[in-house]
Every structure is written in structure tokens, then in C-alpha cells.
Design a protein around this motif. Structure first.
Motif, PDB file in Angstrom:
ATOM      1  N   ILE A   1      24.549  38.740  29.055  1.00 31.64           N
ATOM      2  CA  ILE A   1      24.633  40.130  28.539  1.00 31.64           C
ATOM      3  C   ILE A   1      23.897  40.992  29.911  1.00 31.64           C
ATOM      4  CG2 ILE A   1      23.484  41.588  27.173  1.00 31.64           C
ATOM      5  CD1 ILE A   1      23.219  39.663  24.930  1.00 31.64           C
ATOM      6  N   PHE A   2      24.872  42.123  29.952  1.00 29.38           N
ATOM      7  CA  PHE A   2      24.482  42.837  31.411  1.00 29.38           C
ATOM      8  C   PHE A   2      24.520  44.088  30.756  1.00 29.38           C
ATOM      9  CE2 PHE A   2      25.623  45.641  34.978  1.00 29.38           C
ATOM     10  CZ  PHE A   2      24.932  44.664  36.014  1.00 29.38           C
ATOM     11  N   GLN A   3      23.178  44.622  30.665  1.00 29.73           N
ATOM     12  CA  GLN A   3      22.894  45.859  30.008  1.00 29.73           C
ATOM     13  C   GLN A   3      21.631  46.651  30.285  1.00 29.73           C
ATOM     14  OE1 GLN A   3      23.111  45.128  25.745  1.00 29.73           O
ATOM     15  NE2 GLN A   3      21.068  44.361  25.478  1.00 29.73           N
ATOM     16  N   ASN A   4      21.440  47.676  30.176  1.00 26.18           N
ATOM     17  CA  ASN A   4      20.512  48.604  30.413  1.00 26.18           C
ATOM     18  C   ASN A   4      19.771  48.228  31.963  1.00 26.18           C
ATOM     19  OD1 ASN A   4      20.434  49.774  28.086  1.00 26.18           O
ATOM     20  ND2 ASN A   4      19.237  47.879  26.999  1.00 26.18           N
ATOM     21  N   VAL A   5      20.639  48.527  33.238  1.00 28.41           N
ATOM     22  CA  VAL A   5      20.438  48.317  34.339  1.00 28.41           C
ATOM     23  C   VAL A   5      20.370  49.697  35.205  1.00 28.41           C
ATOM     24  CG1 VAL A   5      21.080  46.980  36.507  1.00 28.41           C
ATOM     25  CG2 VAL A   5      21.492  45.764  34.190  1.00 28.41           C
ATOM     26  N   THR A   6      19.560  49.763  35.913  1.00 23.00           N
ATOM     27  CA  THR A   6      19.355  50.969  36.563  1.00 23.00           C
ATOM     28  C   THR A   6      19.440  50.715  38.122  1.00 23.00           C
ATOM     29  OG1 THR A   6      17.805  51.951  35.064  1.00 23.00           O
ATOM     30  CG2 THR A   6      17.671  52.889  37.303  1.00 23.00           C
ATOM     31  N   PHE A   7      20.184  51.464  38.684  1.00 18.90           N
ATOM     32  CA  PHE A   7      20.521  51.508  40.211  1.00 18.90           C
ATOM     33  C   PHE A   7      19.940  52.900  40.569  1.00 18.90           C
ATOM     34  CE2 PHE A   7      23.845  48.830  38.618  1.00 18.90           C
ATOM     35  CZ  PHE A   7      23.584  47.663  39.366  1.00 18.90           C
ATOM     36  N   GLU A   8      18.811  52.791  41.753  1.00 19.42           N
ATOM     37  CA  GLU A   8      18.071  54.037  41.722  1.00 19.42           C
ATOM     38  C   GLU A   8      17.737  54.151  43.444  1.00 19.42           C
ATOM     39  OE1 GLU A   8      15.001  57.255  39.642  1.00 19.42           O
ATOM     40  OE2 GLU A   8      14.895  54.975  39.369  1.00 19.42           O
ATOM     41  N   ASP A   9      17.905  55.490  43.855  1.00 22.97           N
ATOM     42  CA  ASP A   9      17.489  55.508  45.380  1.00 22.97           C
ATOM     43  C   ASP A   9      17.912  54.462  46.268  1.00 22.97           C
ATOM     44  OD1 ASP A   9      15.948  57.636  44.536  1.00 22.97           O
ATOM     45  OD2 ASP A   9      14.130  56.511  44.147  1.00 22.97           O
ATOM     46  N   ILE A  10      19.290  54.359  46.326  1.00 22.51           N
ATOM     47  CA  ILE A  10      20.058  53.464  47.155  1.00 22.51           C
ATOM     48  C   ILE A  10      20.888  54.468  48.222  1.00 22.51           C
ATOM     49  CG2 ILE A  10      21.938  51.518  47.100  1.00 22.51           C
ATOM     50  CD1 ILE A  10      20.807  51.228  44.303  1.00 22.51           C
ATOM     51  N   SER A  11      20.865  54.034  49.488  1.00 22.42           N
ATOM     52  CA  SER A  11      21.469  54.597  50.433  1.00 22.42           C
ATOM     53  C   SER A  11      22.282  53.559  51.343  1.00 22.42           C
ATOM     54  CB  SER A  11      20.843  55.539  51.299  1.00 22.42           C
ATOM     55  OG  SER A  11      21.621  56.031  52.459  1.00 22.42           O
ATOM     56  N   VAL A  12      23.625  53.352  51.244  1.00 24.00           N
ATOM     57  CA  VAL A  12      24.226  52.351  52.057  1.00 24.00           C
ATOM     58  C   VAL A  12      24.904  53.069  53.352  1.00 24.00           C
ATOM     59  CG1 VAL A  12      26.105  50.765  51.837  1.00 24.00           C
ATOM     60  CG2 VAL A  12      24.675  51.168  49.928  1.00 24.00           C
ATOM     61  N   LYS A  13      24.866  52.266  54.430  1.00 22.06           N
ATOM     62  CA  LYS A  13      25.685  52.619  55.564  1.00 22.06           C
ATOM     63  C   LYS A  13      26.703  51.586  56.145  1.00 22.06           C
ATOM     64  CE  LYS A  13      21.970  55.253  57.413  1.00 22.06           C
ATOM     65  NZ  LYS A  13      21.018  55.628  58.225  1.00 22.06           N
ATOM     66  N   GLY A  14      27.854  52.070  56.334  1.00 17.60           N
ATOM     67  CA  GLY A  14      28.649  51.146  56.860  1.00 17.60           C
ATOM     68  C   GLY A  14      29.676  50.431  55.967  1.00 17.60           C
ATOM     69  N   ALA A  15      29.746  50.637  54.697  1.00 17.49           N
ATOM     70  CA  ALA A  15      30.521  50.080  53.550  1.00 17.49           C
ATOM     71  C   ALA A  15      31.842  50.306  53.494  1.00 17.49           C
ATOM     72  CB  ALA A  15      30.146  50.337  52.355  1.00 17.49           C
ATOM     73  N   GLU A  16      32.890  49.351  53.565  1.00 17.91           N
ATOM     74  CA  GLU A  16      34.378  49.973  53.442  1.00 17.91           C
ATOM     75  C   GLU A  16      34.760  50.627  52.111  1.00 17.91           C
ATOM     76  OE1 GLU A  16      36.913  46.834  54.402  1.00 17.91           O
ATOM     77  OE2 GLU A  16      35.530  45.781  56.217  1.00 17.91           O
ATOM     78  N   ARG A  17      33.919  50.262  51.034  1.00 20.78           N
ATOM     79  CA  ARG A  17      34.286  50.653  49.765  1.00 20.78           C
ATOM     80  C   ARG A  17      32.952  51.144  48.812  1.00 20.78           C
ATOM     81  NH1 ARG A  17      37.529  47.205  45.535  1.00 20.78           N
ATOM     82  NH2 ARG A  17      35.740  45.844  45.659  1.00 20.78           N
ATOM     83  N   ALA A  18      32.894  51.854  48.098  1.00 22.46           N
ATOM     84  CA  ALA A  18      31.454  52.183  47.252  1.00 22.46           C
ATOM     85  C   ALA A  18      31.048  51.131  46.577  1.00 22.46           C
ATOM     86  CB  ALA A  18      31.755  53.311  46.626  1.00 22.46           C
ATOM     87  N   GLY A  19      31.880  50.291  45.760  1.00 21.68           N
ATOM     88  CA  GLY A  19      31.684  49.093  45.178  1.00 21.68           C
ATOM     89  C   GLY A  19      32.614  49.000  43.940  1.00 21.68           C
ATOM     90  N   SER A  20      32.456  47.845  43.237  1.00 23.86           N
ATOM     91  CA  SER A  20      33.173  47.427  42.007  1.00 23.86           C
ATOM     92  C   SER A  20      32.432  47.035  40.832  1.00 23.86           C
ATOM     93  CB  SER A  20      33.934  46.300  42.505  1.00 23.86           C
ATOM     94  OG  SER A  20      34.824  45.981  41.303  1.00 23.86           O
ATOM     95  N   ILE A  21      32.302  47.775  39.939  1.00 26.83           N
ATOM     96  CA  ILE A  21      31.567  47.498  38.794  1.00 26.83           C
ATOM     97  C   ILE A  21      32.548  47.168  37.417  1.00 26.83           C
ATOM     98  CG2 ILE A  21      30.049  48.277  36.799  1.00 26.83           C
ATOM     99  CD1 ILE A  21      29.255  50.421  39.106  1.00 26.83           C
ATOM    100  N   ALA A  22      32.565  45.999  36.741  1.00 31.32           N
ATOM    101  CA  ALA A  22      33.628  45.623  35.716  1.00 31.32           C
ATOM    102  C   ALA A  22      32.785  44.833  34.685  1.00 31.32           C
ATOM    103  CB  ALA A  22      34.732  45.052  36.483  1.00 31.32           C
ATOM    104  N   GLY A  23      33.061  45.460  33.375  1.00 34.64           N
ATOM    105  CA  GLY A  23      32.650  44.212  32.096  1.00 34.64           C
ATOM    106  C   GLY A  23      33.924  43.638  31.943  1.00 34.64           C
ATOM    107  N   PHE A  24      34.005  43.389  30.694  1.00 30.15           N
ATOM    108  CA  PHE A  24      35.229  42.517  30.087  1.00 30.15           C
ATOM    109  C   PHE A  24      35.651  43.353  28.961  1.00 30.15           C
ATOM    110  CE2 PHE A  24      32.521  39.434  32.335  1.00 30.15           C
ATOM    111  CZ  PHE A  24      33.650  38.887  32.882  1.00 30.15           C
ATOM    112  N   ASN A  25      36.983  43.256  28.428  1.00 28.99           N
ATOM    113  CA  ASN A  25      37.559  43.622  27.268  1.00 28.99           C
ATOM    114  C   ASN A  25      36.769  43.033  25.993  1.00 28.99           C
ATOM    115  OD1 ASN A  25      39.180  44.889  25.538  1.00 28.99           O
ATOM    116  ND2 ASN A  25      41.014  43.617  26.116  1.00 28.99           N
ATOM    117  N   GLY A  26      36.215  43.940  25.185  1.00 25.84           N
ATOM    118  CA  GLY A  26      35.457  43.388  24.053  1.00 25.84           C
ATOM    119  C   GLY A  26      33.951  43.390  24.548  1.00 25.84           C
ATOM    120  N   ASP A  27      33.476  43.352  25.823  1.00 17.05           N
ATOM    121  CA  ASP A  27      32.226  43.208  26.243  1.00 17.05           C
ATOM    122  C   ASP A  27      32.015  44.106  27.188  1.00 17.05           C
ATOM    123  OD1 ASP A  27      29.858  42.245  26.490  1.00 17.05           O
ATOM    124  OD2 ASP A  27      30.189  40.345  27.530  1.00 17.05           O
ATOM    125  N   LEU A  28      31.679  45.318  26.828  1.00 21.70           N
ATOM    126  CA  LEU A  28      31.340  46.545  27.985  1.00 21.70           C
ATOM    127  C   LEU A  28      30.191  46.588  28.580  1.00 21.70           C
ATOM    128  CD1 LEU A  28      33.123  49.482  25.871  1.00 21.70           C
ATOM    129  CD2 LEU A  28      34.229  47.789  27.216  1.00 21.70           C
TER     130      LEU A  28
END
Length: 70
Positions: A1-28
Motif C-alpha cells: 500500500i502506497f498512501q499518505n506520502v509527502t514530498f517536501e522541500d525538494i530541489s533537483v538539479k540536472g534531471a532529464e525529466r521531473a519524475g514518474s508517479i504511477a499507481g495501478f488500475n483499481g489501486d490508486l
């Protein structure tokens, strides 16, 4: 189970893409919070299968473009 997660005060340098966030169909991913997250890049987030009603986004660059489906 992946729920109630906080990403805070993050600064990234040199990334090609911001990111990828994905749950599953039926398990958001629920209760995600992004606060003060900066990823200077030309390629934005890939974000799918997220419970939009429980998503919190404050001062995120580039902005998240999450959806309930793929």
C-alpha cells in the motif's frame, strides 16, 4: 500500500525529466502531498492512477498533471 506520502522541500538539479508517479488500475495512489518541489527540466511529470481528490500540490515546478487513469 502506497498512501499518505509527502514530498517536501525538494530541489533537483540536472534531471532529464521531473519524475514518474504511477499507481495501478483499481489501486490508486492516495493521499499524495507535494509541497515546495522544484525540478527544472523540459520534460514534465508522468503521473497516472492517482486519487485526484486526495492529491495536494503546493509550489511544484513543473506542475503535476496527474490523472485517475493511465
Amino acid at each position: 500500500i502506497f498512501q499518505n506520502v509527502t514530498f517536501e522541500d525538494i530541489s533537483v538539479k540536472g534531471a532529464e525529466r521531473a519524475g514518474s508517479i504511477a499507481g495501478f488500475n483499481g489501486d490508486l495512489l492516495t493521499g499524495l502531498t507535494f509541497r515546495n518541489v522544484t525540478v527544472p527540466t523540459k520534460r514534465s511529470w508522468d503521473c497516472g492512477f492517482v486519487d485526484i481528490d486526495s492529491l495536494t500540490e503546493v509550489d511544484v515546478s513543473p506542475p503535476l498533471k496527474c490523472r485517475v487513469g493511465p
